[in-house]
Design a protein around this motif. Structure first.
Motif, short mmCIF file in Angstrom:
data_model
loop_
_atom_site.label_atom_id
_atom_site.label_comp_id
_atom_site.label_asym_id
_atom_site.label_seq_id
_atom_site.Cartn_x
_atom_site.Cartn_y
_atom_site.Cartn_z
N ALA A 90 95.50 94.59 98.62
CA ALA A 90 96.14 93.59 99.47
C ALA A 90 96.44 92.32 98.67
O ALA A 90 95.81 92.06 97.64
N ARG A 91 97.39 91.56 99.14
CA ARG A 91 97.76 90.26 98.57
C ARG A 91 98.26 90.35 97.12
O ARG A 91 98.12 89.44 96.34
N HIS A 92 98.79 91.50 96.77
CA HIS A 92 99.44 91.66 95.47
C HIS A 92 100.83 92.23 95.71
O HIS A 92 101.01 93.05 96.62
N ARG A 93 101.79 91.84 94.88
CA ARG A 93 103.14 92.38 95.04
C ARG A 93 103.14 93.85 94.60
O ARG A 93 102.62 94.20 93.54
N VAL A 100 100.31 97.69 91.77
CA VAL A 100 100.61 96.30 92.15
C VAL A 100 100.66 95.42 90.91
O VAL A 100 100.18 95.79 89.84
#
Ligand code: FES
Length: 104
Positions: A90-93, A100
């Motif tokens: 989560a919270r990564h492109r 990611v």
């Protein structure tokens, strides 16, 4: 008869897909195998376009970090379950599927 595992994997190729989707794979279940080995099986036997990262395969480098059944884990040190949902951190492109961008 071989037991099977149902693996639902986040798929997304930003260059081709409008939005992410979950894709299911039924594979042989082996509680001695890791999530990373399950992904390798899917890559080799079912879908060679599946993208994920691996390196040390021994829990040191952190390259194989992902979310399995809602929990962050290292795929190379986490044993497979009969039902797994595998998503990128989560919270990564998302670069592609489970890969990611890891900024230092
Ligand atoms: S591949 Fe290095 S921690 Fe999993």
């Amino acid at each position: 008869m071989t037991e099977s595992a149902l693996v639902s994997i986040f798929r997304f190729n930003p260059e081709e897909d409008d939005c992410p989707r979950m894709e299911e794979f039924e594979i042989p279940f082996d509680p001695q195998k890791t999530v990373l080995e399950a992904l390798q099986y899917i890559y080799e036997e079912r879908d060679g376009s599946l993208a994920f990262r691996e390196s040390c395969k021994s829990g040191f480098c952190g390259t194989c970090g992902m979310i399995v059944n809602g929990h962050p884990c290292l795929a190379c040190t986490t044993y497979m379950k009969k039902e797994m949902t595998i998503e990128p951190l989560a919270r990564h492109r998302v670069i592609r599927d489970l890969v990611v961008e890891l900024k230092k």
